[in-house]
Design a protein around this motif. Structure first.
Motif, PDB file in Angstrom:
ATOM      1  N   ARG A  20       0.612  -1.092   0.030  1.00  0.00           N
ATOM      2  CA  ARG A  20       0.289   0.460   0.115  1.00  0.00           C
ATOM      3  C   ARG A  20       0.659   1.490   0.158  1.00  0.00           C
ATOM      4  NH1 ARG A  20      -3.344  -3.187   2.990  1.00  0.00           N
ATOM      5  NH2 ARG A  20      -2.732  -2.652   4.859  1.00  0.00           N
ATOM      6  N   ALA A  24       0.654   4.176  -3.195  1.00  0.00           N
ATOM      7  CA  ALA A  24       0.080   5.506  -2.805  1.00  0.00           C
ATOM      8  C   ALA A  24       1.140   6.337  -3.303  1.00  0.00           C
ATOM      9  CB  ALA A  24       0.100   5.048  -0.907  1.00  0.00           C
ATOM     10  N   HIS A  27       1.087   6.433  -6.728  1.00  0.00           N
ATOM     11  CA  HIS A  27       0.518   7.654  -7.363  1.00  0.00           C
ATOM     12  C   HIS A  27       0.731   8.889  -7.000  1.00  0.00           C
ATOM     13  CE1 HIS A  27      -3.944   8.090  -7.548  1.00  0.00           C
ATOM     14  NE2 HIS A  27      -4.133   9.054  -6.813  1.00  0.00           N
ATOM     15  N   ALA A  65       4.145   8.874   5.613  1.00  0.00           N
ATOM     16  CA  ALA A  65       2.547   8.778   5.100  1.00  0.00           C
ATOM     17  C   ALA A  65       2.466  10.711   4.896  1.00  0.00           C
ATOM     18  CB  ALA A  65       1.423   8.790   6.311  1.00  0.00           C
ATOM     19  N   VAL A  70      -0.788  11.199   2.025  1.00  0.00           N
ATOM     20  CA  VAL A  70      -2.130  10.930   2.336  1.00  0.00           C
ATOM     21  C   VAL A  70      -1.673  10.589   3.977  1.00  0.00           C
ATOM     22  CG1 VAL A  70      -1.439   9.551   0.272  1.00  0.00           C
ATOM     23  CG2 VAL A  70      -0.576   7.803   2.339  1.00  0.00           C
ATOM     24  N   PRO A  71      -3.194  10.093   4.174  1.00  0.00           N
ATOM     25  CA  PRO A  71      -3.516   9.311   5.759  1.00  0.00           C
ATOM     26  C   PRO A  71      -3.328   8.084   6.050  1.00  0.00           C
ATOM     27  CG  PRO A  71      -5.723  10.263   4.818  1.00  0.00           C
ATOM     28  CD  PRO A  71      -4.419   9.544   3.499  1.00  0.00           C
ATOM     29  N   ALA A  73      -3.928   6.040   7.697  1.00  0.00           N
ATOM     30  CA  ALA A  73      -5.735   4.811   8.074  1.00  0.00           C
ATOM     31  C   ALA A  73      -5.090   4.326   6.114  1.00  0.00           C
ATOM     32  CB  ALA A  73      -6.550   5.805   7.972  1.00  0.00           C
ATOM     33  N   ASP A  74      -4.874   5.344   5.232  1.00  0.00           N
ATOM     34  CA  ASP A  74      -4.961   3.932   3.659  1.00  0.00           C
ATOM     35  C   ASP A  74      -3.671   3.568   4.175  1.00  0.00           C
ATOM     36  OD1 ASP A  74      -7.222   6.421   3.524  1.00  0.00           O
ATOM     37  OD2 ASP A  74      -6.084   7.640   2.252  1.00  0.00           O
ATOM     38  N   LEU A  75      -2.955   3.743   4.464  1.00  0.00           N
ATOM     39  CA  LEU A  75      -1.298   2.543   4.356  1.00  0.00           C
ATOM     40  C   LEU A  75      -1.927   1.194   5.068  1.00  0.00           C
ATOM     41  CD1 LEU A  75       1.570   5.401   4.340  1.00  0.00           C
ATOM     42  CD2 LEU A  75       0.251   4.185   2.147  1.00  0.00           C
ATOM     43  N   ARG A  77      -4.477   0.235   7.163  1.00  0.00           N
ATOM     44  CA  ARG A  77      -6.231  -0.412   6.764  1.00  0.00           C
ATOM     45  C   ARG A  77      -5.924  -1.677   6.667  1.00  0.00           C
ATOM     46  NH1 ARG A  77      -7.020  -1.370   1.018  1.00  0.00           N
ATOM     47  NH2 ARG A  77      -6.131   0.324   0.093  1.00  0.00           N
TER      48      ARG A  77
END
Length: 77
Positions: A20, A24, A27, A65, A70-71, A73-75, A77
């Motif tokens: 992740r 990210a 992206h 992060a 990015v938050p 939590a996105d990494l 989850r």
């Protein structure tokens, strides 16, 4: 107390977090070198974290992060 997760399960989850982070980063069109610089790490550490070969501390995850934008939590989850 719940039973401890097997080491295989933990390794799989650590690899998933690394994937992740990599997704990210790509992206956001950032290089490993750029993330390392922004997070105060060296590039080999970022490589190992993305491959699931190194267990980052919570502080390191926060810095990664933030470097990617990015938050957390996105990494994780």
């Amino acid at each position: 107390m719940p039973p401890a997760r097997s080491s295989d399960s933990v390794l799989a989850r650590r690899r998933a977090v690394g994937e992740r982070i990599r997704a990210a980063r790509l992206h956001a069109n950032l290089t490993q070198e750029r993330v390392a610089l922004e997070a105060g790490l060296d590039r080999p550490s970022v490589v190992r974290i993305e491959r699931g070969q190194q267990t980052p501390t919570l502080d390191t995850l926060f810095r990664i992060a933030d470097a990617i934008g990015v938050p957390l939590a996105d990494l994780v989850r």
